[in-house]
Each structure stands twice: as structure tokens, then as C-alpha cells.
Design a protein around this motif. Structure first.
Motif, PDB file in Angstrom:
ATOM      1  N   ARG A 239      -6.475 -57.208 -16.125  1.00 50.49           N
ATOM      2  CA  ARG A 239      -5.923 -57.127 -14.819  1.00 50.49           C
ATOM      3  C   ARG A 239      -5.817 -55.722 -14.268  1.00 50.49           C
ATOM      4  N   THR A 240      -5.952 -55.487 -13.052  1.00 51.73           N
ATOM      5  CA  THR A 240      -5.943 -54.066 -12.297  1.00 51.73           C
ATOM      6  C   THR A 240      -4.652 -53.978 -11.691  1.00 51.73           C
ATOM      7  N   ALA A 241      -4.395 -52.749 -11.259  1.00 57.64           N
ATOM      8  CA  ALA A 241      -3.595 -52.176 -10.387  1.00 57.64           C
ATOM      9  C   ALA A 241      -3.794 -52.949  -9.060  1.00 57.64           C
ATOM     10  N   PRO A 242      -2.943 -52.840  -7.812  1.00 58.76           N
ATOM     11  CA  PRO A 242      -3.540 -53.216  -6.488  1.00 58.76           C
ATOM     12  C   PRO A 242      -4.648 -52.592  -6.248  1.00 58.76           C
ATOM     13  N   VAL A 243      -5.811 -53.324  -5.431  1.00 54.41           N
ATOM     14  CA  VAL A 243      -6.956 -52.733  -5.217  1.00 54.41           C
ATOM     15  C   VAL A 243      -7.317 -53.248  -3.739  1.00 54.41           C
ATOM     16  N   LYS A 260      -8.059 -62.544  -6.878  1.00 53.91           N
ATOM     17  CA  LYS A 260      -6.937 -61.643  -6.339  1.00 53.91           C
ATOM     18  C   LYS A 260      -5.453 -62.259  -7.153  1.00 53.91           C
ATOM     19  N   ARG A 261      -4.817 -61.363  -7.430  1.00 53.23           N
ATOM     20  CA  ARG A 261      -3.525 -61.803  -8.029  1.00 53.23           C
ATOM     21  C   ARG A 261      -2.511 -61.620  -6.608  1.00 53.23           C
ATOM     22  N   ASP A 262      -1.272 -62.257  -6.691  1.00 48.73           N
ATOM     23  CA  ASP A 262      -0.502 -62.200  -5.541  1.00 48.73           C
ATOM     24  C   ASP A 262       0.101 -60.635  -5.724  1.00 48.73           C
ATOM     25  N   ASP A 263       0.133 -59.884  -6.706  1.00 44.97           N
ATOM     26  CA  ASP A 263       0.567 -58.398  -6.698  1.00 44.97           C
ATOM     27  C   ASP A 263      -0.031 -57.713  -6.003  1.00 44.97           C
ATOM     28  N   GLY A 264      -1.685 -58.033  -5.642  1.00 45.18           N
ATOM     29  CA  GLY A 264      -2.406 -57.295  -5.111  1.00 45.18           C
ATOM     30  C   GLY A 264      -3.566 -56.719  -5.956  1.00 45.18           C
ATOM     31  N   GLY A 265      -3.308 -56.870  -7.395  1.00 44.26           N
ATOM     32  CA  GLY A 265      -4.011 -56.534  -8.232  1.00 44.26           C
ATOM     33  C   GLY A 265      -5.222 -57.679  -8.268  1.00 44.26           C
ATOM     34  N   TYR A 266      -5.956 -57.449  -9.494  1.00 47.02           N
ATOM     35  CA  TYR A 266      -7.315 -58.609  -9.706  1.00 47.02           C
ATOM     36  C   TYR A 266      -7.257 -58.908 -11.010  1.00 47.02           C
ATOM     37  N   ASN A 267      -7.596 -59.986 -11.621  1.00 44.44           N
ATOM     38  CA  ASN A 267      -7.810 -60.492 -12.870  1.00 44.44           C
ATOM     39  C   ASN A 267      -9.340 -60.238 -12.856  1.00 44.44           C
ATOM     40  N   ASN A 337     -11.989 -58.279 -26.343  1.00 45.78           N
ATOM     41  CA  ASN A 337     -13.110 -57.362 -26.390  1.00 45.78           C
ATOM     42  C   ASN A 337     -12.910 -56.465 -25.250  1.00 45.78           C
ATOM     43  N   VAL A 338     -12.340 -55.363 -25.526  1.00 42.79           N
ATOM     44  CA  VAL A 338     -11.996 -54.435 -24.304  1.00 42.79           C
ATOM     45  C   VAL A 338     -13.351 -53.768 -23.984  1.00 42.79           C
ATOM     46  N   LYS A 339     -14.138 -53.430 -24.707  1.00 44.27           N
ATOM     47  CA  LYS A 339     -15.433 -53.040 -24.603  1.00 44.27           C
ATOM     48  C   LYS A 339     -16.175 -53.922 -23.348  1.00 44.27           C
ATOM     49  N   LEU A 340     -16.280 -55.383 -23.668  1.00 40.39           N
ATOM     50  CA  LEU A 340     -16.943 -56.182 -22.856  1.00 40.39           C
ATOM     51  C   LEU A 340     -16.074 -56.132 -21.383  1.00 40.39           C
ATOM     52  N   THR A 341     -14.763 -56.287 -21.324  1.00 40.32           N
ATOM     53  CA  THR A 341     -14.056 -56.425 -20.095  1.00 40.32           C
ATOM     54  C   THR A 341     -14.199 -55.028 -19.374  1.00 40.32           C
ATOM     55  N   ARG A 342     -14.157 -53.768 -19.930  1.00 37.19           N
ATOM     56  CA  ARG A 342     -14.662 -52.868 -19.150  1.00 37.19           C
ATOM     57  C   ARG A 342     -15.857 -52.846 -18.659  1.00 37.19           C
ATOM     58  N   SER A 343     -16.906 -52.898 -19.280  1.00 37.51           N
ATOM     59  CA  SER A 343     -18.219 -53.425 -18.717  1.00 37.51           C
ATOM     60  C   SER A 343     -18.075 -54.220 -17.447  1.00 37.51           C
ATOM     61  N   MET A 344     -17.349 -55.235 -17.518  1.00 39.72           N
ATOM     62  CA  MET A 344     -17.164 -56.042 -16.447  1.00 39.72           C
ATOM     63  C   MET A 344     -16.532 -55.563 -15.139  1.00 39.72           C
ATOM     64  N   VAL A 345     -15.754 -54.642 -15.518  1.00 37.10           N
ATOM     65  CA  VAL A 345     -15.054 -53.573 -14.516  1.00 37.10           C
ATOM     66  C   VAL A 345     -16.069 -52.847 -13.901  1.00 37.10           C
ATOM     67  N   ILE A 358     -11.681 -48.634 -10.010  1.00 38.99           N
ATOM     68  CA  ILE A 358     -10.755 -49.903 -10.267  1.00 38.99           C
ATOM     69  C   ILE A 358      -9.829 -49.643 -11.330  1.00 38.99           C
ATOM     70  N   PRO A 359      -8.453 -49.366 -10.964  1.00 39.95           N
ATOM     71  CA  PRO A 359      -7.771 -48.794 -12.223  1.00 39.95           C
ATOM     72  C   PRO A 359      -7.360 -50.315 -13.174  1.00 39.95           C
ATOM     73  N   VAL A 360      -7.633 -50.319 -14.137  1.00 37.44           N
ATOM     74  CA  VAL A 360      -7.043 -51.291 -15.262  1.00 37.44           C
ATOM     75  C   VAL A 360      -5.695 -50.859 -15.865  1.00 37.44           C
ATOM     76  N   LEU A 361      -4.960 -51.985 -15.900  1.00 39.13           N
ATOM     77  CA  LEU A 361      -3.470 -51.940 -16.393  1.00 39.13           C
ATOM     78  C   LEU A 361      -3.564 -52.566 -17.791  1.00 39.13           C
ATOM     79  N   GLN A 362      -4.181 -53.682 -17.988  1.00 43.80           N
ATOM     80  CA  GLN A 362      -3.966 -54.247 -19.312  1.00 43.80           C
ATOM     81  C   GLN A 362      -5.242 -55.345 -19.525  1.00 43.80           C
ATOM     82  N   HIS A 363      -5.435 -55.444 -20.861  1.00 45.26           N
ATOM     83  CA  HIS A 363      -6.538 -56.225 -21.426  1.00 45.26           C
ATOM     84  C   HIS A 363      -5.869 -57.204 -22.465  1.00 45.26           C
ATOM     85  N   TRP A 364      -6.165 -58.411 -22.373  1.00 46.28           N
ATOM     86  CA  TRP A 364      -5.778 -59.668 -23.249  1.00 46.28           C
ATOM     87  C   TRP A 364      -6.819 -60.471 -23.508  1.00 46.28           C
TER      88      TRP A 364
END
Length: 441
Positions: A239-243, A260-267, A337-345, A358-364
Motif C-alpha cells: 500500500r502506498t501513501a496518497p498519490v 485506489k484506497r479511500d485514504d488516497g493511497g493505492y494497493n 515477496n517484497v522484491k516482487l511488489t517493489r518491481s510492480m511499483v 510512488i511512496p510505499v508505506l507497507q508490504h504484506w
């Protein structure tokens, strides 16, 4: 660490008896409790951890009819109606119609999309195939070309971290008992029929049990002598910070998906590179999953990690007077798989260069409960009178969850099913029915 799930206050102890006991507090379990409670059925839901703590809070958050397996589409229509009903009743799941788009990279993709539109025509859901040129209008700022896309402007999204908890609270307000940190160890029978369940917090007299345990369902059912073909797939999300500048439309762009998330960030999540942990069940169930592995060989890959030893050492049979695996592991929280999610960003930044970093706040990570044909099992079992299974949603469960709860409640109470339950019968895996996997969006 998993995403922060909305904490709710629930019952401290289960009641001594109930018409129905639900095992599992994910989106399907709480939706079943909601459907039963509104009918005046006394129901208690037992969750070994916290409501919505596993895959129900770790998914993408899409609520789509677009691209559904035709067997699921009637149930998804009912589910879509219920998502809207939740909003009308001020159950703040975050549901909103944002549109869902899935690109076609090949002629086979486009042909599958065109077939879906034709098959879905009787339901009048508004899905259509759009040209590559139209995609850039729907997703302003997109750089790149695609053959076409499947688009539904009225499909939606919701917030997984609060949907299941708030539906559970709504069920509780109608009389359901919701008990967290209460593992169900197993089922008690008398004369071949269910007469109660044994939980870590006490015995509950009941004649009806619903197993909605997600990735835990196979283990639970196995102790009852019920063979449920089910495996786990590791999904990673960030998930990202608001974008600013990314579209409101939820989209799948071939290898990366976002909403889009309702906090303005994205999954943001990958749709390729998903891992199938190598576990003992892989060898037991391999032949049943061979068509799925072949069809999805570019999207999933086996991975050997600590789950093999964990599951090898987990008893598949146990007595009910001792702590179980359900108490040992309250919440499945696999390493993403943080390497994979970072590549998707990075891919998304390339698709939308005007957005910039795109600033990322969390991976899960989350473990998806997958059955061989990726269509859920929603069925009452004659081999265990009083037992209903509602599981195996194969990564499609969040959006379809409310409708699945309605159908599960129908089966439990003997009401006329809201949709034909035949496609969801467990026996399809043993009665010679060909396993049909209709993959992709």
C-alpha cells in the motif's frame, strides 16, 4: 506484519447453545452470520484470532463482476446487490463504484474477454471490450499500448481492513454472537449427527456447523474424515501513501494490478510471480491440481520455505481435549515477496510517468485458499449431517463474500437457494466432472 484491521468489541465467551455455529471470521463467515441473524436464527461465530485478520483483509479490495467465471456470476450479482445494501444501511465498508478494467495483451486474452461479454449479456452488467485507444481515455496518463481491454464502469471496490469487522458488528446488532480468540477444536456427534462443537472457551450445543475457515478449512475438515482438495498460494500486496495522478479506476495491466484506497493511497499487487508453497499436500493432491498448474504456469511458481516443515509437523488428527494448531497460530501472517511488489511499483511508475515516485508505506503477504478449478465449495455434506462447507474462494472471495454468505445461509436453513448451488458442490472433484479452469480477468 499484516495490514491494520479495524478492531471491534465482541463477545467474551460463546453462548452454551446456538442453532448454527460458524467456524471462521473472514468475509464469508461474517456474511453468513449476517444473513442468518437477519432471519432470526441464533448463530455464534467463532474466530481463532481477530475478525478479518487473514486473507479477508489482505486482498486487493476489488468488487468486480467483470471477468468472473460464469459459474460464479449469478452469485456475484447477489453479492453486488448486498454491497450496495451495506452502504444503504450505513455499514461503512468503503464500497464505491469506480470501474474495473483488465487489459488484453494477446488475441487469446481478447477472445476470452469477448466470450465473457457474450456470456454475461443476460445479466446486463455493462461489461464491454474497449479498444486500445479507449484505454488511454479511461486511464488518463497511461503510457503503453494494449490490444484491448475488458471494462465495466460500474464495478467497484471496498476496504478489506474494515469490511469483515463492520459486517460482523452489523450481524451482532441483529443478535449474532461474535467471539474472537476462540478456536473451534472440532465437532461433537451423537448418532452420526452433529450435536455440538468444542471450543477452547467451552462447549456449544448445536446441530448445524458452517466451516468458513479459509486456508485452514482442509485441516479442520480432515479431522472429520472429509477430504477437501485445497492448497495455499502466497499473494503479496503493498500500500502506498496518497498519490496524485493515478486513475480512480481499478485496473489490471498484464502483470500489475492496482486500486485506489479511500485514504488516497493505492494497493498495488503482482498478478504474476505468485508462490505456491511446497507442502506435503502438494504431493497428495498434485494430480487434481495438474490442469491448474498447467494453465497458470506463467503466473505461479513452487517455493520451498518453512511451510513444508510446519505442515509436516502439524497433526492431521487430534483429540478435542487438547490445544490444536488453531490455537498455536492465531493469524497466518506470511512474509511477502517484497522484491516482487517493489518491481510492480516500478512498473506502475513506468506506466504512469507523470505521477513520479510512488511512496510505499507497507508490504504484506496472505495465503489464498485455492481449489483445483478456482470455484468455491459451498455445500452441505450428507456424510456429516449438519455440516456445511463454504471455502476455497481462490482469490475471488472478497467481492463475492456477501452473496456467498447468503447462499450458505440458505443451505443451512433449507431455504430456496438464492442461486443454483450445483456448481459449488464438493462432489464435483470425485464424481468424474471434468475440472474446468477459466483463468484470468
Amino acid at each position: 506484519m499484516g495490514p491494520e484491521v479495524k478492531a471491534i468489541i465482541t463477545d467474551q465467551l460463546p453462548p452454551e447453545s446456538a442453532d448454527v455455529v460458524i467456524v471462521g471470521g473472514g468475509i464469508v463467515g461474517v456474511s453468513t452470520a449476517y444473513a442468518l441473524a437477519r432471519r432470526g436464527v441464533s448463530v455464534v461465530l467463532c474466530e481463532k484470532g481477530h475478525v478479518g485478520g487473514e486473507q479477508s483483509s489482505r486482498n486487493w479490495g476489488w468488487v468486480r463482476r467483470n471477468g468472473r467465471d460464469p459459474r460464479e456470476l449469478p452469485l456475484m450479482m447477489e453479492s453486488f446487490r448486498l454491497w450496495k445494501e451495506f452502504s444503504d444501511k450505513k455499514i461503512d465498508t468503503g464500497f464505491t463504484a469506480c470501474g474495473v478494467l483488465s487489459v488484453a495483451k494477446t488475441t487469446a486474452d481478447q477472445a476470452r474477454h469477448e466470450k465473457f461479454v457474450a456470456d454475461a449479456q443476460p445479466y446486463q452488467i455493462g461489461s464491454r471490450v474497449v479498444s486500445g485507444r479507449e484505454i488511454s481515455t479511461i486511464l488518463p496518463g497511461l503510457v503503453g499500448t494494449f490490444r484491448s481491454a475488458l471494462y465495466n464502469p460500474t464495478d467497484g471496490r471496498a476496504e478489506p481492513q474494515r469490511a469483515a469487522p463492520l459486517i460482523a458488528l452489523a450481524a451482532r446488532e441483529m443478535g449474532a454472537s461474535i467471539v474472537q480468540n476462540c478456536a473451534v477444536r472440532g465437532i461433537d456427534k451423537e448418532g452420526g449427527r452433529i450435536c455440538g462443537v468444542v471450543t477452547e472457551l467451552g462447549y456449544i450445543r448445536t446441530s448445524q456447523v458452517v466451516v468458513a475457515g479459509g486456508a485452514w478449512s482442509r485441516l479442520f475438515c480432515g479431522n472429520l474424515g472429509v477430504s477437501l482438495p485445497q492448497m495455499k498460494v502466497l499473494s503479496s500486496v503493498c500500500r502506498t501513501a496518497p498519490v496524485q495522478g493515478l486513475p480512480d479506476v481499478s485496473a489490471y495491466l498484464g502483470s500489475v494490478a492496482f486500486r485506489k484506497r479511500d485514504d488516497g493511497g493505492y494497493n498495488i499487487a503482482p498478478s504474476v510471480g505468485l508462490s505456491v508453497p511446497i507442502v506435503p499436500d502438494m504431493f497428495r493432491l498434485g494430480l487434481q491440481y495438474l490442469p491448474a498448474f498447467r494453465a497458470e504456469r506463467k503466473a505461479v511458481s513452487p517455493r520451498l520455505d518453512n511451510r513444508f516443515l510446519t505442515e509436516l509437523l502439524t497433526p492431521t488428527r487430534w483429540d478435542l481435549d487438547m490445544p490444536t494448531a488453531f490455537e498455536k497460530t492465531r493469524t497466518l501472517d506470511p512474509k511477502p515477496n517484497v522484491k516482487l511488489t517493489r518491481s510492480m511499483v516500478a512498473k506502475l511508475e513506468a506506466f504512469f510517468p507523470s505521477v513520479g515516485h510512488i511512496p510505499v508505506l507497507q508490504h504484506w503477504g496472505g495465503l489464498i485458499d485455492v481449489v483445483p478449478d478456482a470455484v468455491p465449495v459451498i455445500d452441505t455434506l450428507s456424510s456429516v449431517p449438519g455440516l456445511t462447507i463454504s471455502t476455497g474462494y481462490s482469490g475471488h472471495g472478497f467481492g463475492i463474500g456477501p452473496g456467498a454468505g447468503q447462499l450458505t445461509a440458505d443451505l443451512v436453513t433449507g431455504a430456496t437457494p438464492v442461486v443454483d448451488p450445483t456448481p459449488f458442490r464438493l462432489s464435483r472433484f470425485t464424481d468424474g466432472t471434468p475440472i474446468r479452469l477459466i483463468g484470468g480477468f
